[in-house]
Design a protein around this motif. Structure first.
Motif, short mmCIF file in Angstrom:
data_model
loop_
_atom_site.label_atom_id
_atom_site.label_comp_id
_atom_site.label_asym_id
_atom_site.label_seq_id
_atom_site.Cartn_x
_atom_site.Cartn_y
_atom_site.Cartn_z
N PHE A 1 0.85 -1.19 0.00
CA PHE A 1 0.00 0.00 0.00
C PHE A 1 0.89 1.25 0.00
O PHE A 1 1.72 1.42 0.89
CB PHE A 1 -0.91 0.00 1.22
N GLU A 2 0.70 2.10 -1.00
CA GLU A 2 1.57 3.26 -1.18
C GLU A 2 0.89 4.58 -0.85
O GLU A 2 1.35 5.64 -1.28
CB GLU A 2 2.07 3.28 -2.63
N GLY A 3 -0.18 4.52 -0.11
CA GLY A 3 -0.89 5.74 0.25
C GLY A 3 -2.19 5.87 -0.51
O GLY A 3 -2.35 5.34 -1.62
N GLU A 4 -3.13 6.57 0.07
CA GLU A 4 -4.49 6.66 -0.47
C GLU A 4 -4.52 7.17 -1.91
O GLU A 4 -5.25 6.64 -2.76
CB GLU A 4 -5.33 7.58 0.42
N LYS A 5 -3.72 8.17 -2.24
CA LYS A 5 -3.77 8.77 -3.57
C LYS A 5 -3.14 7.89 -4.65
O LYS A 5 -3.34 8.15 -5.84
CB LYS A 5 -3.09 10.14 -3.54
N ALA A 6 -2.40 6.89 -4.25
CA ALA A 6 -1.72 6.03 -5.22
C ALA A 6 -2.61 4.90 -5.74
O ALA A 6 -2.22 4.17 -6.65
CB ALA A 6 -0.47 5.43 -4.58
N HIS A 7 -3.83 4.78 -5.19
CA HIS A 7 -4.71 3.67 -5.55
C HIS A 7 -6.13 4.18 -5.81
O HIS A 7 -6.52 5.23 -5.28
CB HIS A 7 -4.73 2.62 -4.44
N PRO A 8 -6.92 3.46 -6.60
CA PRO A 8 -8.30 3.89 -6.87
C PRO A 8 -9.15 3.83 -5.61
O PRO A 8 -8.87 3.03 -4.70
CB PRO A 8 -8.79 2.89 -7.93
N ALA A 9 -10.16 4.67 -5.55
CA ALA A 9 -11.05 4.71 -4.39
C ALA A 9 -12.48 4.94 -4.85
O ALA A 9 -12.73 5.74 -5.76
CB ALA A 9 -10.62 5.81 -3.42
N MET A 10 -13.40 4.24 -4.23
CA MET A 10 -14.83 4.37 -4.54
C MET A 10 -15.49 5.31 -3.54
O MET A 10 -14.93 5.63 -2.49
CB MET A 10 -15.50 3.00 -4.46
N ILE A 11 -16.71 5.73 -3.89
CA ILE A 11 -17.51 6.54 -2.98
C ILE A 11 -18.71 5.72 -2.50
O ILE A 11 -18.96 4.62 -2.99
CB ILE A 11 -18.01 7.82 -3.67
N ASN A 12 -19.44 6.28 -1.56
CA ASN A 12 -20.67 5.67 -1.09
C ASN A 12 -21.83 6.17 -1.94
O ASN A 12 -22.14 7.36 -1.94
CB ASN A 12 -20.90 6.03 0.38
N TYR A 13 -22.46 5.28 -2.68
CA TYR A 13 -23.54 5.71 -3.59
C TYR A 13 -24.75 6.27 -2.84
O TYR A 13 -25.60 6.94 -3.43
CB TYR A 13 -23.97 4.57 -4.50
N GLU A 14 -24.84 6.04 -1.54
CA GLU A 14 -25.97 6.55 -0.77
C GLU A 14 -25.81 8.02 -0.39
O GLU A 14 -26.74 8.63 0.12
CB GLU A 14 -26.16 5.71 0.49
N ASP A 15 -24.63 8.57 -0.63
CA ASP A 15 -24.37 9.97 -0.29
C ASP A 15 -24.93 10.88 -1.39
O ASP A 15 -24.32 11.04 -2.45
CB ASP A 15 -22.87 10.20 -0.11
N ASN A 16 -26.06 11.49 -1.13
CA ASN A 16 -26.74 12.33 -2.13
C ASN A 16 -25.98 13.61 -2.45
O ASN A 16 -26.30 14.30 -3.42
CB ASN A 16 -28.15 12.70 -1.65
N ASN A 17 -24.97 13.94 -1.65
CA ASN A 17 -24.20 15.17 -1.89
C ASN A 17 -23.10 14.98 -2.93
O ASN A 17 -22.48 15.96 -3.35
CB ASN A 17 -23.59 15.66 -0.57
N LEU A 18 -22.86 13.75 -3.33
CA LEU A 18 -21.81 13.47 -4.30
C LEU A 18 -22.36 13.46 -5.72
O LEU A 18 -23.58 13.33 -5.92
CB LEU A 18 -21.16 12.12 -3.97
N PRO A 19 -21.50 13.60 -6.74
CA PRO A 19 -21.96 13.67 -8.13
C PRO A 19 -22.77 12.43 -8.53
O PRO A 19 -22.41 11.30 -8.17
CB PRO A 19 -20.66 13.76 -8.92
N LEU A 20 -23.83 12.66 -9.29
CA LEU A 20 -24.73 11.59 -9.70
C LEU A 20 -24.00 10.51 -10.49
O LEU A 20 -24.21 9.31 -10.26
CB LEU A 20 -25.88 12.17 -10.54
N ASP A 21 -23.13 10.90 -11.44
CA ASP A 21 -22.41 9.92 -12.25
C ASP A 21 -21.56 9.00 -11.38
O ASP A 21 -21.52 7.78 -11.59
CB ASP A 21 -21.52 10.62 -13.27
N ASP A 22 -20.87 9.58 -10.40
CA ASP A 22 -20.01 8.79 -9.51
C ASP A 22 -20.83 7.83 -8.65
O ASP A 22 -20.44 6.68 -8.43
CB ASP A 22 -19.18 9.71 -8.62
N ARG A 23 -21.97 8.30 -8.18
CA ARG A 23 -22.84 7.46 -7.36
C ARG A 23 -23.38 6.28 -8.16
O ARG A 23 -23.42 5.14 -7.69
CB ARG A 23 -23.99 8.28 -6.78
N ALA A 24 -23.79 6.56 -9.41
CA ALA A 24 -24.33 5.50 -10.25
C ALA A 24 -23.28 4.44 -10.55
O ALA A 24 -23.54 3.22 -10.47
CB ALA A 24 -24.87 6.09 -11.55
N MET A 25 -22.05 4.88 -10.86
CA MET A 25 -21.00 3.92 -11.16
C MET A 25 -20.61 3.11 -9.92
O MET A 25 -20.28 1.93 -10.02
CB MET A 25 -19.78 4.64 -11.74
N ALA A 26 -20.64 3.74 -8.76
CA ALA A 26 -20.35 3.03 -7.51
C ALA A 26 -21.41 1.96 -7.27
O ALA A 26 -21.11 0.84 -6.84
CB ALA A 26 -20.29 4.01 -6.34
#
Length: 363
Positions: free
Chosen positions: A238-263
């Motif tokens: 593990f090389e640190g958070e920014k060095a690897h892909p990260a998902m979001i929580n699709y239940e968070d309505n404050n995040l972008p719709l496209d990102d939520r749908a893909m999650a």
């Protein structure tokens, strides 16, 4: 009164007396007794017949308080399973660690993933009374991962190995205060591979880098989960958070719709709809990093949807969610139409609405 009449009345009263006695002493209905198994020794030869034998939890088993040997984990988004809530833990064999290479987690033999499925009596009080339905174990054995389902007894004191699965009626009050009843299906041992299928071998779903590269609250405080494993000596690479892909929580309505749908699509669909999944021949690839509109289903004719397509022609019709096969199948519980095929007996209304909003936002 004649002797014949006296005899007649005597027999009548006797019959009534016997009938009354029989009614008063009719056996009461009794609930079926829970299976009681003999105590087991933790021999290291899996699977055990009882969940408690593994020693994953300290104190009362139904409190699910992890022992020092297991670690809490939580993917950024959760796969939908008939609204069940889940708690997840991982056990690493002593002296061994996982490795992270090319954004792929590789776990040592002897690793055990522990996932508990439960329902609060009242979803408005998630920390109140609850009923644990099942605990699923994925154990990385000599020849790869093997799934073992354990069903909890009614008294919530033990979970017993049930390789044949089962169906359990569950009652609860939902977030809106309405009473609900769900016929929860515990998959049998062989059905687990239907979803946990990667290149025809059984594989975990939720313990991928993109799902775990985020913060979680531990006793020591908030810390990135993969960093926490690294500090504990359970992970290398593990090389640190920014060095690897990260998902979001699709239940968070404050995040972008496209990102939520893909999650949502990644955690709920991509284990089948990916290049290494059993639905690879569909040409529909729903991983979080997919950017090709056709592979996402946009204006794509399904390969072999059969009756599942209904009266619709394309997986996704931009701007027209109600004419898209994806939402049609998500919004059904009918065998042959419903997607996913296993893991749910109800429609995930919030999930369907999320994907509808996403499709309707397309131009």
């Amino acid at each position: 009164m004649s002797k014949s009449k006296i005899f007649w009345w005597f027999n009548l009263l006797l019959a009534l007396g016997i009938l009354t006695f029989a009614c008063q002493n009719k056996p009461a209905k009794t609930e079926s007794k829970e299976v009681i198994l003999k105590e087991e020794v933790a021999s290291g030869v899996f699977p055990y017949g009882r969940l408690s034998t593994y020693g994953f939890f300290s104190g009362e088993l139904n409190q699910l308080n992890p022992s020092d040997e297991v670690i809490l984990y939580k993917p950024a988004s959760s796969l939908f399973t008939d609204y069940a809530l889940k708690s997840r833990f991982i056990f690493f064999p002593e002296g061994k660690k996982a490795s992270l290479t090319s954004n792929e987690l590789n776990f040592p033999q002897g690793t055990i993933l522990i996932k508990n499925f439960y329902y609060p009596a009242d979803f408005r009080k998630p920390d109140g009374a609850r009923r644990i339905i099942e605990t699923r174990l994925l154990i990385n054995e000599d020849n790869g991962w093997v799934a073992y389902p354990y069903i909890w007894n009614d008294s919530q004191t033990e979970a017993i190995l049930k390789v044949v699965g089962g169906e359990i009626e569950v009652s609860f009050t939902d977030y809106e205060g309405k009473d609900q009843v769900i016929h929860y299906i515990v998959p049998n041992k062989n059905q687990c591979k239907t979803c946990h299928n990667r290149s025809e071998t059984l594989a975990p779903i939720g313990v991928k880098v993109q799902h775990l590269n985020n913060e979680l609250e531990f006793k020591s405080g908030n810390i990135n989960q993969l960093a926490h494993w690294t500090e504990l000596g359970k992970l290398e690479g593990f090389e640190g958070e920014k060095a690897h892909p990260a998902m979001i929580n699709y239940e968070d309505n404050n995040l972008p719709l496209d990102d939520r749908a893909m999650a949502y699509l990644d955690i709920n669909c991509s284990h089948c709809h990916s290049a290494a999944g059993p639905a690879s021949t569909s040409g529909l690839f729903l991983t979080y990093d997919q950017t090709d509109p056709l592979k996402l289903g946009v204006n794509k004719i399904p390969v072999a949807a059969g009756n599942g397509a209904g009266t619709f022609d394309f997986d996704i019709v931009p701007g027209k969610a109600d004419e898209s096969i994806i939402t049609h199948r998500m919004n059904s519980t009918e065998v042959g139409i419903a997607m996913p095929e296993l893991g749910r007996t109800t429609v995930h209304k919030e999930g369907v609405q999320l994907i509808k909003d996403w499709i309707n936002s397309m131009k």
